[in-house]
Design an enzyme around this catalytic site. Structure first.
Site, PDB file in Angstrom:
ATOM      1  N   ASP A 160      -1.149 -33.037  11.010  1.00 51.10           N
ATOM      2  CA  ASP A 160      -0.404 -34.177  11.543  1.00 51.10           C
ATOM      3  C   ASP A 160      -0.567 -34.194  13.048  1.00 51.10           C
ATOM      4  OD1 ASP A 160       1.190 -36.340  11.855  1.00 51.10           O
ATOM      5  OD2 ASP A 160       3.082 -35.316  11.446  1.00 51.10           O
ATOM      6  N   PHE A 163      -1.676 -39.435  16.415  1.00 47.29           N
ATOM      7  CA  PHE A 163      -2.171 -40.758  16.040  1.00 47.29           C
ATOM      8  C   PHE A 163      -2.216 -40.980  14.536  1.00 47.29           C
ATOM      9  CE2 PHE A 163      -3.976 -39.798  20.193  1.00 47.29           C
ATOM     10  CZ  PHE A 163      -3.620 -40.922  20.912  1.00 47.29           C
ATOM     11  N   ASP A 285     -12.037 -35.848  23.692  1.00 45.38           N
ATOM     12  CA  ASP A 285     -10.970 -34.908  23.355  1.00 45.38           C
ATOM     13  C   ASP A 285     -11.508 -33.733  22.532  1.00 45.38           C
ATOM     14  OD1 ASP A 285      -8.369 -33.994  23.483  1.00 45.38           O
ATOM     15  OD2 ASP A 285      -7.719 -35.077  21.689  1.00 45.38           O
TER      16      ASP A 285
END
Length: 409
Positions: A160, A163, A285
């Site tokens: 989780d 986004f 990222d």
């Protein structure tokens, strides 16, 4: 009779009384005879009337009220007999909607009060139409979801993030393991317009482009299906069965890896980053949480995942601040913008630092010399870390130069 009375010797008074009674009886009989109605002559072809005795239908009446009641019963029964003898034509039944639209109220309605208040408001007939339209809209939205549910089975949650959420699952046909990512549309911050002007989530566009590549990259998970729902996006990707993210992989091994394993992982990451650069894709990222490690008989296999912050590079300077705050490139603090390749090299240096050190990286701590490269590492490994984590982005190597470093030989 008078003569007989005389003969019998009746008195004169009695004789006068008898004579008076006889005269009254004769006069009454004559008046009754004169007042009797004459018989009406029948017209030619006239149907004779049926005569019904009141006593036969309702019995004898002994009062005025009984007479009236009897006459009413007589009229009622006569009317029923007439209806039986000539049945009325069948009336076509009309529905409530037809009666209201044609303004023809049923016989049970009070017509005088209809103008003031309609028994069924007109807007009530619009409600079923609205409900039908809403149902059709729900079916249109739910049709992709139904298609997804017919094709895939969703299992437990794998992770989780900020986004979206990722779940394990499998494709019903062939029992193929998959990863199912649910992304609420409110969390989609980066979008892209295609050639038709349709606005899509950038992550979907990037993964579709990677899927259509003629030469796929081993470190990229393939997008199998995607579903655009009303409130969310569903991305279905391949799932390596025996893979786990690099952060968990490190914790299971005491927090860090030896240089041999670190070299295998970083080399595959550099190759994947170079592949993305040639495809004009900027991940933005790269970190241990977005890297999967699969242990196979042939060794470690790396997968780069989560393109939620990715974009097309176009060899430009980026001003939108994206990524993990603790890993932000120093050039953004210096110039309020950053370029794709130097930032990617910086992030790869951060990953290598956390793999070979038993600690997490922080940009501010590194600038303040609170984080230092371990002297226990080999000279080549220290050199790779030093060059990737240079403060000035101009001093960092390119991805091609980094891949050719002696440490990877």
């Amino acid at each position: 009779m008078v003569k007989e009375l005389k003969k019998k010797g009746k008195s004169p008074a009695l004789r006068r009384r008898l004579e008076g009674n006889n005269s009254m009886m004769s006069a009454g009989s004559e008046s009754v005879k004169d007042s009797r109605p004459r018989k009406r002559k029948k017209a030619a072809g006239e149907t004779p009337r049926r005569r019904i005795m009141v006593s036969q239908m309702a019995g004898a009446s002994t009062s005025c009220q009984g007479t009236n009641r009897t006459m009413r019963r007589l009229r009622s029964n006569t009317t029923k007999e007439a209806e039986v003898s000539s049945p009325p034509a069948k009336k076509k039944k009309k529905g409530l909607l037809h009666q209201v639209l044609t303004k023809e109220p049923p016989s049970s309605w009070d017509i005088s009060s209809e103008s003031s208040s309609c028994p069924v408001p007109a807007e009530d007939f619009q409600k079923p139409l609205k409900r039908k339209k809403m149902k059709m809209e729900e079916e249109r939205v739910d049709s992709p979801r139904a298609e997804f549910q017919e094709k895939y089975v969703q299992l437990h949650q794998l992770g989780d993030g900020g986004f979206g959420s990722v779940f394990a699952g499998y494709r019903i046909e062939g029992k193929l393991p998959v990863a199912i990512k649910h992304i609420p549309k409110d969390n989609v911050v980066i979008k892209h317009k295609d050639e038709n002007g349709r606005e899509l989530a950038m992550e979907t566009v990037i993964m579709l482009k990677l899927r259509s590549a003629t030469v796929p990259q081993l470190a990229m998970v393939s997008l199998l299906d995607w579903y655009d729902l009303d409130q969310e996006l569903i991305l279905v990707m391949e799932r390596p069965m025996f893979a786990e993210d690099l952060l968990v992989f490190l914790k299971e091994r005491g927090g860090c890896l030896n240089e041999k394993e670190a070299k295998i992982i970083l080399k595959q990451l550099v190759e994947a980053a170079l592949y993305l650069q040639n495809a004009n894709i900027f991940h933005r990222d790269i970190k241990v949480e977005n890297i999967l490690i699969e242990t196979t008989t042939e060794g470690l296999q790396v997968y780069l995942i989560d393109f939620g912050l990715s974009c097309f590079d176009d060899r430009r300077k980026h001003e939108l601040l994206c990524g993990t705050p603790e890993h932000l490139p120093l050039d953004w603090f210096m110039h309020n913008n950053y370029c794709a390749e130097p930032t990617t090299v910086w992030q790869l240096g951060v990953v290598l630092f956390e793999v070979v050190h038993m600690m997490r990286f922080n940009s501010h701590s590194f600038l303040k010399n609170k984080l230092k490269i371990s002297k226990r590492l080999s000279k080549n490994c220290q050199d790779v870390l030093t060059k990737c984590l240079m403060v000035d982005p101009v001093d960092r190597p390119t991805l091609e130069h980094l891949l050719g470093h002696p440490w990877f030989s």
